[in-house]
Design an enzyme around this catalytic site. Structure first.
Site, PDB file in Angstrom:
ATOM      1  N   CYS A 428      34.717 -31.954  46.338  1.00  0.00           N
ATOM      2  CA  CYS A 428      34.357 -31.983  45.202  1.00  0.00           C
ATOM      3  C   CYS A 428      33.531 -33.472  44.757  1.00  0.00           C
ATOM      4  O   CYS A 428      32.668 -33.216  44.102  1.00  0.00           O
ATOM      5  CB  CYS A 428      35.310 -31.524  44.066  1.00  0.00           C
ATOM      6  SG  CYS A 428      36.655 -32.563  43.715  1.00  0.00           S
ATOM      7  N   HIS A 472      39.762 -32.902  40.144  1.00  0.00           N
ATOM      8  CA  HIS A 472      38.486 -32.376  40.377  1.00  0.00           C
ATOM      9  C   HIS A 472      37.438 -33.403  39.788  1.00  0.00           C
ATOM     10  O   HIS A 472      37.795 -34.054  39.004  1.00  0.00           O
ATOM     11  CB  HIS A 472      38.556 -30.804  39.652  1.00  0.00           C
ATOM     12  CG  HIS A 472      37.260 -30.260  40.264  1.00  0.00           C
ATOM     13  ND1 HIS A 472      37.020 -29.758  41.250  1.00  0.00           N
ATOM     14  CD2 HIS A 472      36.389 -29.634  39.331  1.00  0.00           C
ATOM     15  CE1 HIS A 472      36.099 -29.172  41.623  1.00  0.00           C
ATOM     16  NE2 HIS A 472      35.603 -28.839  40.337  1.00  0.00           N
ATOM     17  N   ASP A 488      29.147 -27.284  37.528  1.00  0.00           N
ATOM     18  CA  ASP A 488      30.277 -27.652  38.832  1.00  0.00           C
ATOM     19  C   ASP A 488      29.656 -27.080  39.895  1.00  0.00           C
ATOM     20  O   ASP A 488      29.676 -25.924  40.293  1.00  0.00           O
ATOM     21  CB  ASP A 488      31.463 -26.910  38.280  1.00  0.00           C
ATOM     22  CG  ASP A 488      32.536 -27.463  39.417  1.00  0.00           C
ATOM     23  OD1 ASP A 488      32.045 -28.259  40.167  1.00  0.00           O
ATOM     24  OD2 ASP A 488      33.627 -27.066  39.496  1.00  0.00           O
TER      25      ASP A 488
END
Lengths: 661, 338
Positions: A428, A472, A488
């Site tokens: 991520c 994250h 995202d």
């Protein structure tokens, strides 16, 4: 009388050579070392354990020069290590060090008493650092050992370890109800002053900078970051974006936090604060001690807690680092999805920063990543609309063969270029970091947000556990016509990361908790998983109801039980408690004094008499057992008579033959 | 100076007040009326630690430290009761009167007993010393003695006897002062009178010493015969009590007289008389004692010996008595048969 007092005073100076409880002292020393593990520095714990063990093995103690040397060396080392830092950690460690060194020359009863008292205080101080049930149980053992030493000092040679330890434990258990009432009703006062608890503790969890691969390291830890429970509607997993920090400074490789707006540290008191009740939905977070001052909140949160502060960009902070488990309560407005225009994006309110800092969201390093810059410049020319541009970037991630992995290849100087055009494998942090840079290169204000996404729902306790592997990173961008939105990119590449969890997202790769044997065992063996979940539940309740019991909870409880909160009512309750306890003790005392000690046979006989009463036969006061038996003989059932006869004979024979009352 | 005087007079008043409290008795049972209770220094120190903990709990809003404070506080409170209950019901009684000669160490004997419970961590003390901790099992008697030390002859009473205990944790001390009727009698030291004075003006020539058996005749035991004259060997073989009857059927009477040792100091005379009493009573002879102000008619037996020795011990009031122990001649007369 005066002389007698002089003798009492000299009693405390009496030597304790005859004291036989040395093992207890050493066990206490070792138990305290165990509880100081993680509070005091490792070298100190090891040295003190060695000293205690050495003393245990050499009952004669150390010769005087060695004693002096050890003491001097330890104290010198201590001050070289800590210098003149003054925190609770230093004070607690120093108390512990000096008490343990006291063991080197424990000569009088007074020495031993001082040792025990210091150990009790150190036990209390250690509860500032750890509040888990296990640690509290360890402290109970420490307190029990300390008290048993005091008891042994008084009882002297006739001390029976098992019996006395048993009666001590019984005493503690009996005092629990009173302790509970005191705990609930004793007025809680706001802190008077606080000095910092820890000096330079290692922090855990996400940090305030992110280079590629950073968050992937956290993915190997299943330590708890925080727990959260929701009142009202429970959010879906993909809504759970816990914002922690905004990283807005990019140096071509690393994203970091620009100078934080708030300058003061160690400025505040350790206030657990009060929580405001809310009519609407809210959620409550129990943050583990991560030794940082930032908090994790969902998008669109408003504070319902007195002790947390709103920082810039919709973030929240504590006045001091979270060195203890900290709870806070937030109300929440769900962010609105942007809709078909930009699937997966959500509109955010209140995340813009003060005007003078706005330029920061467009900052890019002077050079580097030329391919990406050129690519974005071209894209911008074809797509003047921000939304279209973002969609295009997300589509690129989705359509091209980007993959989500915990083991990304190492990237060089032009990290974004290499990632976007060559390796296309990342975690991520790669996606978020790259995308934020890409948007900035195209002239769209953008930043990386780090925090946690998701959480494990514990249905028994109705709360979420958010662990380190839920860490994250994602992107927030200010799009024309929409304002700030959450984007995202990871969700475009690996939707299962957001909809399910990390384990699912990397299930093909099999890298979930790969480098952490214990953690992966806990996840894969069903029984261990169950045990760890149950333990967590227990600890959560413990933290919620005991550790975090404060002024607010007391206020609520007293209002519920007594109708209204007033000091007078609390005083009445406490006074009443004092009275009741005193009466109970006095009653018990008289009961004990008035009641003759009966032996087993007598008790058995009296029990039998109370059974006979059910049948309608009672022995009046003054009638001898034998006369009673004779009277029974005529008119009772033969079986009853036989039973009475045998018990009477037993009573008489044993009592009068052996005379052992 | 003024302060010192004031303090002295206060402490005198206090000790007089305490001395006036409570009657002298041979047995006491400890209870609310005679047990005092107060925190010790260690107890106050412990409270200080508790307050420190409480401040820590307040400043860091630490519920768990609050818990520890409450737990230890409740224990402190309970320990007040436990401390009292430990002593409550303890029976203290005077033990046998100790009898010593002036050159020996004497002691007051007392008996401690609790019929129902074990008693832990007891100290007992008089002005003359303090014991180590001792414990007492339920129903068992514990004989304790408080030393008198080497003292001049006389009859001594234990003025105050303290029992205390800081059981269970040493935070609270319960204590009592009792006027236990324990006595210690110190006889004069024994001095052999010079050879020339043997036979000292008695009515009879030295007839001490047991005559050899072959010259004795045996007759059956009569009430009044000295036990020392019983022919025990014969009794063992025949179960008949027979008495070795020496040549004189009615033994002559010795008078031990003060005046026989003309020219000696009175303490010396007492020592000589003491030796004579012992010698005669060992021999089983009948003797009387005649000292100024007191005459004991001739008799024999251990009881007679003790009352003679007691008279010797009591003769005149000598030496200043220490505060704890005091010399009380008037009381002795009333209890001669001790």
């Amino acid at each position: 009388m005066i002389d007698l007092h002089a003798q009492v005073a000299s009693k405390s100076k009496a030597p304790i050579e005859s004291f036989s409880g040395w093992p207890t002292i050493y066990v206490l020393g070792l138990a305290q070392a165990l509880s100081m593990w993680g509070i005091a520095p490792v070298w100190l714990v090891i040295c003190l354990v060695l000293i205690v063990v050495a003393l245990w093995l050499r009952p004669g103690g150390f010769p005087a020069p060695l004693r002096f040397l050890v003491t001097l060396a330890m104290v010198a080392w201590f001050f070289l290590y800590y210098r003149l830092n003054f925190t609770v950690e230093v004070a607690g460690s120093f108390l512990w060090l000096s008490a343990t060194l006291k063991l080197l020359e424990l000569k009088t009863r007074k020495d031993l008493t001082v040792f025990v008292y210091v150990m009790l205080y150190v036990a209390a101080v250690s509860l500032l650092f750890y509040q888990s049930i296990a640690h509290v149980a360890l402290q109970c053992v420490v307190i029990l050992l300390a008290l048993s030493i005091l008891l042994r000092l008084q009882v002297g040679p006739s001390y029976r370890p098992v019996a006395h330890f048993g009666s001590l434990a019984r005493l503690l258990v009996f005092s629990i109800p009173v302790v509970v009432v005191l705990f609930a009703f004793f007025p809680r006062i706001s802190p008077l002053w606080s000095m910092p608890i820890k000096s330079g503790a290692a922090s855990t969890g996400i940090s305030d900078s992110m280079s590629p691969g950073d968050i992937a390291d956290l993915a190997n830890s299943d330590e708890r970051a925080f727990r959260a429970s929701f009142v009202g509607e429970r959010p879906t997993r993909s809504e759970l974006y816990w914002r922690g920090l905004v990283l807005d400074e990019f140096d071509g490789r690393r994203w970091s936090r620009g100078a934080p707006n708030k300058g003061f540290r160690y400025g505040g008191k350790y206030d657990i604060g009060s929580l405001v009740d809310s009519e609407g939905d809210y959620y409550q977070v129990m943050l583990e001690a991560h030794n940082r001052d930032w908090l994790f909140t969902l998008e669109g949160s408003r504070s319902l807690s007195s002790h947390i502060e709103m920082a810039d960009m919709g973030l929240y902070e504590l006045p001091v680092e979270a060195l203890q488990a900290t709870r806070y309560r937030m109300a929440r407005d769900r962010p609105e999805p942007v809709g078909l225009q930009l699937p997966g994006a959500y509109k955010l309110d209140n995340v813009s920063r003060s005007k003078s800092y706005r330029g920061r969201d467009l900052q890019t390093p002077a050079g580097g990543n030329p391919r990406t810059r050129a690519y974005m410049r071209d894209l911008r020319q074809t797509m003047p609309n921000d939304v279209d541009l973002v969609s295009a970037v997300l589509k690129k991630f989705r359509v091209e063969d980007f993959s989500y992995t915990l083991k990304p290849p190492f990237l060089g100087k032009h990290f974004v270029d290499e990632f976007i055009f060559d390796s296309k494998q990342g975690f991520c942090s790669h996606y978020a970091g790259s995308m934020a840079f890409m948007l900035r290169a195209a002239g769209i204000p953008a930043r990386v947000v780090v925090g946690y996404q998701g959480g494990e729902y514990v249905s028994d306790g109705d709360y979420y556990i958010v662990r380190q592997y839920d860490a994250h990173g994602w992107v927030e961008a200010n799009l024309k016509g929409l304002g700030w939105v959450r984007i995202d990119p990871t969700a475009s590449v690996a939707p299962s990361r957001v909809e399910q969890n990390l384990q699912e997202a990397v299930s093909e790769e099999g890298t979930f908790l790969q480098d952490n044997v214990f953690a992966s065992l806990r996840h894969e063996v069903a029984f261990l998983a169950w045990v760890s979940l149950k333990t967590d539940q227990l600890n959560y309740q413990w933290q919620k109801y005991v550790v975090n019991y404060g002024q607010d909870e007391q206020y609520g409880l007293i209002k519920k039980l007594l109708g209204e909160y007033s000091l007078a009512r609390v005083a009445i309750v406490l006074g009443g408690l004092f009275g009741v306890v005193s009466l109970l003790i006095v009653g018990w005392m008289f009961w004990r004094i008035e009641r003759p000690e009966l032996n087993v046979r007598q008790k058995r006989y009296l029990r039998w008499l109370s059974i006979l009463r059910w049948f309608g036969y009672s022995r009046p006061v003054g009638e001898t057992p034998r006369a009673f038996l004779a009277r029974m003989n005529g008119n009772a059932h033969p079986w009853l008579v036989a039973q009475t006869d045998s018990r009477t004979r037993e009573l008489e024979q044993r009592d009068y033959q052996n005379g052992d009352q | 100076m003024v302060g010192n005087n004031l303090r002295e007079s206060l402490s005198n008043r206090l000790s007089r007040f305490l001395a006036s409290r409570g009657a002298r008795a041979s047995q006491f049972t400890l209870g609310q009326h005679n047990v005092y209770i107060f925190p010790t220094k260690a107890g106050f120190a412990f409270l200080a630690v508790l307050i420190l903990m409480l401040v820590t709990a307040i400043n860091y809003q630490s519920s768990l430290i609050y818990l520890v404070v409450f737990l230890l506080g409740v224990l402190f409170f309970i320990s007040i009761w436990l401390c009292f209950l430990n002593l409550q019901g303890l029976e203290v009684s005077a033990g046998p009167v100790s009898k010593n000669y002036a050159s020996q160490d004497g002691a007051f004997n007392l008996v401690l007993r609790h019929s129902q419970r074990n008693v832990y961590g007891l100290y007992y003390a008089s002005m003359l010393g303090r014991s180590d901790t001792c414990s007492l099992k339920a129903g068992e008697s514990l004989s304790v003695s408080s030393p008198v030390g080497r003292r001049a002859r006389g009859v001594y009473y234990l003025e105050k006897f303290a029992i205390e205990s800081a059981y269970p944790f040493g935070w609270i001390r319960a204590w009592t002062w009792l006027k236990v009727d324990a006595q210690a009698v110190v006889y004069p030291s024994i001095e052999e009178p010079p050879e020339s004075l043997e036979g000292l003006g008695g009515d009879q020539s030295a007839s001490s010493g047991v005559k050899s058996l072959d010259r004795d005749t045996l007759r059956s035991f009569q009430v009044g015969d000295v036990l020392g004259h019983v022919h025990w060997k014969k009794f063992a073989s025949s179960e008949q009590l027979v008495v070795k009857d020496s040549a004189q059927v009615t033994p002559s009477v010795d008078w031990l007289r003060w005046d026989s040792f003309e020219g000696y100091a009175s303490e010396m005379r007492l020592s000589f008389l003491c030796a004579e009493v012992l010698k005669r009573s060992e021999a089983g002879s009948i003797f009387g004692l005649d000292i100024p102000g007191r005459t004991i008619s001739p008799s024999t037996g251990s009881k007679h010996r003790d009352s003679c020795l007691l008279e010797l011990a009591k003769y005149g009031a000598v030496g200043a008595a220490p505060s704890l122990i005091y010399f009380d001649a008037s009381r002795v007369g009333a209890e001669e048969s001790v």
